[in-house]
Design a protein around this motif. Structure first.
Motif, PDB file in Angstrom:
ATOM      1  N   ALA A 118      28.087   2.758  10.841  1.00  0.00           N
ATOM      2  CA  ALA A 118      29.136   2.340  11.777  1.00  0.00           C
ATOM      3  C   ALA A 118      29.047   0.845  12.073  1.00  0.00           C
ATOM      4  N   ALA A 119      27.815   0.343  12.231  1.00  0.00           N
ATOM      5  CA  ALA A 119      27.652  -1.090  12.492  1.00  0.00           C
ATOM      6  C   ALA A 119      28.091  -1.913  11.288  1.00  0.00           C
ATOM      7  N   ALA A 120      27.767  -1.454  10.107  1.00  0.00           N
ATOM      8  CA  ALA A 120      28.169  -2.185   8.902  1.00  0.00           C
ATOM      9  C   ALA A 120      29.681  -2.161   8.731  1.00  0.00           C
ATOM     10  N   LYS A 121      30.321  -1.047   9.101  1.00  0.00           N
ATOM     11  CA  LYS A 121      31.778  -0.964   8.984  1.00  0.00           C
ATOM     12  C   LYS A 121      32.457  -1.920   9.971  1.00  0.00           C
ATOM     13  N   ALA A 122      31.907  -1.985  11.201  1.00  0.00           N
ATOM     14  CA  ALA A 122      32.479  -2.897  12.197  1.00  0.00           C
ATOM     15  C   ALA A 122      32.296  -4.348  11.764  1.00  0.00           C
ATOM     16  N   GLN A 146      28.351  -1.177   1.737  1.00  0.00           N
ATOM     17  CA  GLN A 146      28.022  -0.300   0.608  1.00  0.00           C
ATOM     18  C   GLN A 146      26.577   0.169   0.681  1.00  0.00           C
ATOM     19  N   LEU A 147      25.672  -0.750   1.080  1.00  0.00           N
ATOM     20  CA  LEU A 147      24.272  -0.372   1.231  1.00  0.00           C
ATOM     21  C   LEU A 147      24.111   0.678   2.319  1.00  0.00           C
ATOM     22  N   ALA A 148      24.819   0.522   3.426  1.00  0.00           N
ATOM     23  CA  ALA A 148      24.741   1.504   4.507  1.00  0.00           C
ATOM     24  C   ALA A 148      25.304   2.849   4.062  1.00  0.00           C
ATOM     25  N   GLN A 149      26.344   2.828   3.242  1.00  0.00           N
ATOM     26  CA  GLN A 149      26.887   4.079   2.707  1.00  0.00           C
ATOM     27  C   GLN A 149      25.843   4.793   1.845  1.00  0.00           C
ATOM     28  N   ASN A 150      25.156   4.010   0.996  1.00  0.00           N
ATOM     29  CA  ASN A 150      24.118   4.609   0.154  1.00  0.00           C
ATOM     30  C   ASN A 150      22.995   5.185   1.000  1.00  0.00           C
ATOM     31  N   GLN A 151      22.566   4.429   2.036  1.00  0.00           N
ATOM     32  CA  GLN A 151      21.494   4.908   2.892  1.00  0.00           C
ATOM     33  C   GLN A 151      21.898   6.206   3.583  1.00  0.00           C
ATOM     34  N   SER A 152      23.147   6.294   3.978  1.00  0.00           N
ATOM     35  CA  SER A 152      23.622   7.520   4.613  1.00  0.00           C
ATOM     36  C   SER A 152      23.647   8.680   3.623  1.00  0.00           C
TER      37      SER A 152
END
Length: 357
Positions: free
Chosen positions: A90-94, A149-155
């Motif tokens: 969420a933080a990366a998306k914002a 993209q990195l946060a998506q992968n981590q999720s």
């Protein structure tokens, strides 16, 4: 008196003796027999066995499979607590949305200043500052995209997924346990190819070669005999058992073959080429960097140093594939005490056990 002295001198002369032959232990070489490794106990394994683990750390919140379960590729096996990963996403998306907004404003400002610069309404310095702000905003947007993209992968990595059809062989983590990235959660065996692992003693490993055929029987499957071949031989012995791990690939696996079943494997003999001969290790000499042997010439019983090609070194003998023919007489002992062209008298070893087998 002079005549008597001449006669006495003549009586003291003898005809010169022929050069005496040196007795040596030399025997005809025999064609090499088939290499036979024998019978060994083994255990059934999958061709590919590996631990399964999460690519990120966290607390294990759910486990969907147990040892013995068969799973399909893409099936979820376990889950980490996704709270932290969701917050990071969420933080990366914002941050990405803010960077996109700043880039949009910088793009509009650049377009306005370029139009005004053409009409000489603003200075060149102001235009350059606007272009610099645009370049910074563009780079910030690209960086925010990579972070998103990195946060998506981590999720996504918080869910452990099977990457191949197979079976769960062990469980190494329980629900509630905090795991580090890469820590083993399950043991996993792929479906498909099956192998049999053998522990071969070091005294018999010389008889095992890659590709050697084998027949495999299993007490749990009476009357069924499987065919296989040696796929891999461990390059070093186990430091505790002093045995070598040999892996047999089963050519046509049976659907009834289960992992962990005990097996009885018979490694079939491999026949060397017709030109191969076996000689004792004591017969081997070296001419420079090349292995050689002393051969007794049948015409005049003199020694000839001949280079040979060694295919395999054993504990007591070596396998020669080029340079010797069955029946040729070779010096078996004392190779460092003779010289080329020396006349010899071949004799048998004084003890029968010293003769080559």
């Amino acid at each position: 008196m002079a005549a008597a002295l001449v006669l006495l001198a003549g009586c003291g002369r003898h005809a010169p003796e022929a050069d005496a032959a040196t007795p040596v232990i030399a025997l005809p070489v025999q064609a090499a027999a088939a290499v036979t490794a024998g019978r060994f106990p083994g255990e059934a394994h999958a061709r590919y066995e590996m631990p399964l683990s999460f690519r990120v750390g966290g607390q294990l919140s759910a486990r969907y499979v147990n040892p013995g379960d068969r799973v399909k590729q893409g099936q979820a096996l376990a889950q980490l607590d996704p709270t932290d990963a969701s917050n990071q996403l969420a933080a990366a998306k914002a941050a990405l949305e803010a960077a996109q907004h700043r880039l949009l404003f910088a793009t509009q400002q650049r377009d306005r200043d370029e139009a005004q610069s053409k009409q000489n309404l603003i200075s060149q310095l102001q235009l350059e500052q606007t272009e610099d702000n645009y370049a910074s905003a563009l780079a910030a947007r690209d960086q925010a995209q990579q972070q998103f993209q990195l946060a998506q992968n981590q999720s996504r990595y918080t869910t452990l997924v099977a990457d191949h059809d197979g079976a769960i062989t062990s469980r190494q983590a329980d629900v509630g346990q905090v795991l580090a990235a890469g820590q083993e959660v399950f043991g996993f065996a792929w479906s498909g190819e099956r192998e049999v692992y053998l522990d071969v003693p070091e005294s018999r490993i010389d008889g095992v070669v890659t590709g050697q055929p084998a027949t495999i029987s299993l007490p749990a499957l009476p009357g069924q005999v499987l065919s296989g071949h040696v796929r891999e031989i461990a390059p070093a012995a186990d430091p505790q058992s002093r045995t070598y791990l040999v892996k047999l690939t089963i050519d046509q696996p049976s659907s009834r073959l289960q992992l962990g079943m005990t097996a009885d494997a018979v490694l079939q003999g491999t026949q060397p080429s017709k030109a191969a001969v076996s000689i004792p290790a004591t017969a081997l000499f070296h001419q420079g960097e090349h292995p050689a042997v002393w051969v007794v010439r049948p015409a005049d019983s003199t020694l000839e140093l001949r280079n040979v090609t060694v295919a395999r070194y054993g504990e007591r003998d070596v396998l020669v594939t080029d340079g010797l023919k069955p029946g040729e007489r070779v010096l078996m002992q004392g190779v460092h005490t003779v010289s080329a062209g020396e006349k010899v008298a071949p004799i048998a070893p004084p003890h029968a056990e010293d003769a080559p087998q």
